[in-house]
Design an enzyme around this catalytic site. Sequence first.
Site, mmCIF file in Angstrom:
data_model
loop_
_atom_site.group_PDB
_atom_site.id
_atom_site.type_symbol
_atom_site.label_atom_id
_atom_site.label_comp_id
_atom_site.label_asym_id
_atom_site.label_seq_id
_atom_site.Cartn_x
_atom_site.Cartn_y
_atom_site.Cartn_z
ATOM 1 C CG ASP A 11 38.614 22.873 -62.281
ATOM 2 O OD1 ASP A 11 38.915 21.715 -62.202
ATOM 3 O OD2 ASP A 11 38.488 23.560 -63.436
ATOM 4 C CE1 TYR A 229 40.469 31.888 -68.451
ATOM 5 C CE2 TYR A 229 41.172 30.175 -69.552
ATOM 6 C CZ TYR A 229 39.801 30.712 -69.114
ATOM 7 O OH TYR A 229 38.745 29.988 -68.839
ATOM 8 C CE LYS A 232 36.023 35.157 -66.458
ATOM 9 N NZ LYS A 232 36.977 35.794 -67.075
#
Length: 399
Positions: A11, A229, A232
Amino acid sequence: MRVTVSIIKADVGGFPGHAHVHPKMLEYAAAKLKEAQKRGVIIDYFVYNVGDDISLLMTHTKGEDNKDIHGLAWETFKEVTDQIAKRFKLYGAGQDLLKDAFSGNIRGMGPQVAEMEFEERPSEPIIAFAADKTEPGAFNLPLYKMFADPFTTAGLVIDPSMHEGFIFEVLDVVEHKVYLLKTPEDAYSLLGLIGTTGRYIIRKVFRRADGAPAAANSVERLSLIAGRYVGKDDPVLLVRAQSGLPAVGEVLEAFAHPHLVHGWMRGSHAGPLMPARFISVDPERRIAIGPKMTRFDGPPKVGALGFQLHEGYLEGGVDLFDDPAFDYVRQTAAQIADYIRRMGPFQPHRLPPEEMEYTALPKILAKVKPYPADQYEKDRKKYIEAVVKGAKVEESQHD
């Protein structure tokens, strides 16, 4: 011919938000791989997305974990980030690129990697899967169904070349241990591990009769790499089909029930994995434009492109979920999504605490001051009055 098939995914910028990718990103990546093909670095390629993730499917003869192939992928993602994502201020530009410079192997640097090296058969069907808004363990259940469940794969019962079963390579991503389990006799032990999808992940599957590779799943956990984080993991999966392996239809049957997976909004929620159509597939340009992520940044979706491999070249791809047979599955997934969304911030829709520690939730909870229960129970009225008045209870009173 001995060939290696590699899927490397990252990503590097969403358009808009986490919904999709900018078409120029796919075009740039395809041009970069075409140039590498002309130089003889790779035999063939295909570029596609699911949601905001770009997958580079490449064939070559250099084996797994090759620095030239991994370096090509890293360079492609970096250039797409710098030339497209940053220029258009796309969301999370370069977010999966967790290191500053390539060091010979892309594993542990952010992108997801699934690779298989094998002897090309007289007919070699392969399926490239990619999922968005979920984790690598999302493929545990489908992989089990493909290679160990006779109710999904009839060949386990009626095909003599599959009757011996398969070997599952399971990685413990917390303690960095590897388990090798054989089915059917180790099926219960296998399920005991892979049911914990955030920790025990099926990385490879081999045919038990001869050790031939059958499937490869990416296992990178971004939060374990970055310590925070950063989105995902969004895994990729490569599966070989037919001739002593599950048929294409048996592989796809494993996705006929939209099981619950972890991820979705902010990587913090459980939701159904929906088998999704691609918006368009263009074999001539070697580009496929995948589904968007919309409702609550989802729900989690998986796309499947089918190819016939011949002398290392990719014939295809074919959008294998673009069929009315999967319309009911998608409708079921939408109904499950609607049901579980009504739970809002409550478990089991919101993930358990151990899955939330790398999100922003601990920072939120750190601002909420708890009181020792024994002290509070002795003088509840004082504490309540202090809160009503907007005052703080002195530290000495409850430490």
